[in-house]
Write a protein that holds these residues in place. Structure first.
Motif, PDB file in Angstrom:
ATOM      1  N   VAL A 132      10.377  -2.300   0.704  1.00  0.00           N
ATOM      2  CA  VAL A 132       9.806  -2.919  -0.489  1.00  0.00           C
ATOM      3  C   VAL A 132       9.802  -4.433  -0.358  1.00  0.00           C
ATOM      4  O   VAL A 132       8.787  -5.106  -0.587  1.00  0.00           O
ATOM      5  CB  VAL A 132      10.586  -2.496  -1.750  1.00  0.00           C
ATOM      6  N   LEU A 136       6.434  -6.833  -0.227  1.00  0.00           N
ATOM      7  CA  LEU A 136       6.180  -7.788  -1.296  1.00  0.00           C
ATOM      8  C   LEU A 136       6.376  -9.227  -0.841  1.00  0.00           C
ATOM      9  O   LEU A 136       5.799 -10.158  -1.412  1.00  0.00           O
ATOM     10  CB  LEU A 136       7.098  -7.497  -2.491  1.00  0.00           C
ATOM     11  N   PRO A 298       0.738  -3.606  -2.273  1.00  0.00           N
ATOM     12  CA  PRO A 298       0.818  -2.313  -2.975  1.00  0.00           C
ATOM     13  C   PRO A 298       1.697  -1.292  -2.266  1.00  0.00           C
ATOM     14  O   PRO A 298       2.262  -0.399  -2.906  1.00  0.00           O
ATOM     15  CB  PRO A 298      -0.648  -1.849  -3.024  1.00  0.00           C
ATOM     16  N   LEU A 301       5.114  -1.532  -3.720  1.00  0.00           N
ATOM     17  CA  LEU A 301       5.174  -0.950  -5.060  1.00  0.00           C
ATOM     18  C   LEU A 301       5.195   0.571  -4.996  1.00  0.00           C
ATOM     19  O   LEU A 301       5.902   1.232  -5.764  1.00  0.00           O
ATOM     20  CB  LEU A 301       3.989  -1.443  -5.890  1.00  0.00           C
ATOM     21  N   CYS A 352      -0.947   2.415   1.409  1.00  0.00           N
ATOM     22  CA  CYS A 352      -0.214   3.068   0.322  1.00  0.00           C
ATOM     23  C   CYS A 352       0.230   4.476   0.710  1.00  0.00           C
ATOM     24  O   CYS A 352       1.334   4.911   0.344  1.00  0.00           O
ATOM     25  CB  CYS A 352      -1.071   3.101  -0.940  1.00  0.00           C
TER      26      CYS A 352
END
Length: 461
Positions: A132, A136, A298, A301, A352
């Motif tokens: 993560v 990010l 993404p 996320l 994703c």
């Protein structure tokens, strides 16, 4: 949440310098080969510190070692933020790398403090924080590097680390569960030498003389054998309990983690190149590093969302099923990427899908480890698992580098066939992780990691 935030802060430092890599020689007044030490130093320091801090946490207190790790991260960020030349930058980046044990230490604290019904979701989130933060962190780092002084990257890291230190100090209790005894200094030194030699040979293999690289591989192998003998025969309280590590559930989980680390890193090497290559190549999209970060964000996320779902699946069907599901989704994502790589939205979708698979798989790993090791070895066992993920990523970087260097166009850039080959390698590695996971011992899917001091008999019912 505090521990997950600390894990994300630590993972940010892995992507912190990516936007700066092309400019590092000019910024630091160094030649390109030397400038890469700003990346290599972090890799080596993290590899050495992860098992050491895990063991120290089990012995002297996980919260204490967590605070030490985060404090060193802040110190390294300050040194790098003040750097104007290569040496202080490398020192600062090495200090940042020494915080690599934060995630396994956090998982250990969770096992000691949380009730069973909350443990699965918490450790899944903590385990996934590595991915993560990396996902990010790239757009944030690119945005800061493009609009502010590059030094602000490190001052931002220092501020985030300082916040993490305060939050841990205020909200995280110290666990009374400790092993005590003396630290295995000989074992730590031996493993450190072996890891440094191995990772130098992998990361610098394309740049250094082949004799030096072969010598490093041989040294790593010899030292690892001697280290294994020491840990099994002579160490009173070994740095790594190899007898525990040899249990089928622990061994196969670690092998899956290393193979999955190899698989997942391939995307981070292909996607930025595909996005940034000139449109004139016929397949490049000619985008900036900021767009690269926004495309990859993404994924982080998705990992964060999937980590809680991972815990629910593990509770219902067992962590083995969750790990197998995750590796299968990663393989499917890479297969999808081979077919869909001509539009930004396609790359976001591929990223994703792979991120979802990583979230499932990484969320299952600590549960598998903790259900097979004593609570007194939680941090050390998870540190070894985290270390093998990192080694897998390093091997992936070297392999992908060779593939892309050999498969180029007349313009000297990676060819479309080369990029697709790397994606196929990633899919193959994910399938290999799936096969390894399929051999994990069957266990009661209702079982959860015990919180007693003598827990840890393998759950291979």
């Amino acid at each position: 949440m505090v521990l997950a935030f600390a894990g994300i802060v630590v993972s940010l430092m892995h992507t912190l310098v990516i936007p700066l890599v092309p400019d590092l020689p000019q910024l630091l007044n160094a030649n390109p080969a030397d400038a890469t030490w700003a990346v290599t130093a972090t890799l080596l320091a993290a590899a050495v510190s992860t098992p050491v801090m895990g063991r120290l946490g089990d012995m002297y207190g996980k919260r204490r070692m967590l605070l030490v790790s985060l404090t060193v991260l802040v110190a390294g960020s300050v040194v790098a933020g003040l750097a104007g030349s290569l040496v202080p930058m490398v020192v600062g980046r090495a200090l940042q790398g020494l915080s690599g044990g934060v995630i396994p230490l956090g998982i250990g604290i969770m096992r000691d403090e949380l009730p069973r019904e909350r443990l699965g979701a918490a450790t899944a989130t903590m385990s996934s924080s590595l991915g993560v933060g990396a996902a990010l962190g790239l757009p944030a780092a690119a945005l800061i590097a493009d609009n502010l002084s590059w030094h602000m990257l490190f001052w931002t890291s220092a501020a985030a680390g300082g916040i993490a230190v305060v939050l841990v100090h205020v909200f995280v209790p110290e666990s009374p569960i400790r092993t005590g005894g003396r630290f295995d200094l000989t074992g730590a030194a031996g493993l450190s030498v072996a890891l440094v030699c191995l990772l130098l040979a992998i990361s610098k293999g394309a740049d250094w003389n082949s004799r030096v690289v072969i010598g490093l591989f041989i040294t790593a192998a010899v030292v690892l054998l001697a280290w294994g003998w020491w840990e099994l025969r002579s160490a009173r309280q070994p740095l790594v309990n190899l007898r525990t590590a040899a249990r089928p559930q622990v061994l196969l989980t670690n092998l899956s983690a290393g193979t999955l680390g190899f698989a997942t890193f391939a995307l981070s090497l292909v996607l930025p190149q595909l996005l940034q290559l000139p449109v004139a190549t016929g397949y490049g999209l000619g985008e900036s590093m900021l767009v690269v970060g926004l495309v990859m964000a993404p994924q982080g996320l998705v990992m964060m969302f999937v980590s809680s779902l991972s815990a629910r699946i593990s509770q219902a069907w067992g962590p083995k099923a969750t790990l197998m599901l995750g590796t299968a989704v990663v393989a499917a994502g890479y297969a999808l990427g081979i077919l869909l790589m001509s539009e930004i939205w396609q790359l976001v979708m591929v990223s994703c899908v792979i991120g979802a698979g990583v979230g499932f798989a990484y969320g299952a790993l600590p549960t598998l480890i903790m259900s097979a090791v004593p609570v007194s070895e939680t941090a050390a066992a998870n540190s070894l698992n985290t270390l093998l993920r990192a080694i897998g990523s390093s091997v992936s970087s070297a392999v992908v580098g060779v593939v892309l260097a050999k498969m180029t166009t007349t313009f000297g850039v990676p060819s479309l066939a080369g990029l697709r080959t790397v994606l196929a390698i990633g899919a193959g590695a994910a399938l290999a992780a799936l096969i390894i996971a399929s051999f994990l011992p069957r266990a009661d899917h209702r079982a959860t990691p015990s919180t007693t001091s003598e827990a840890g008999s393998p759950t291979d019912g």
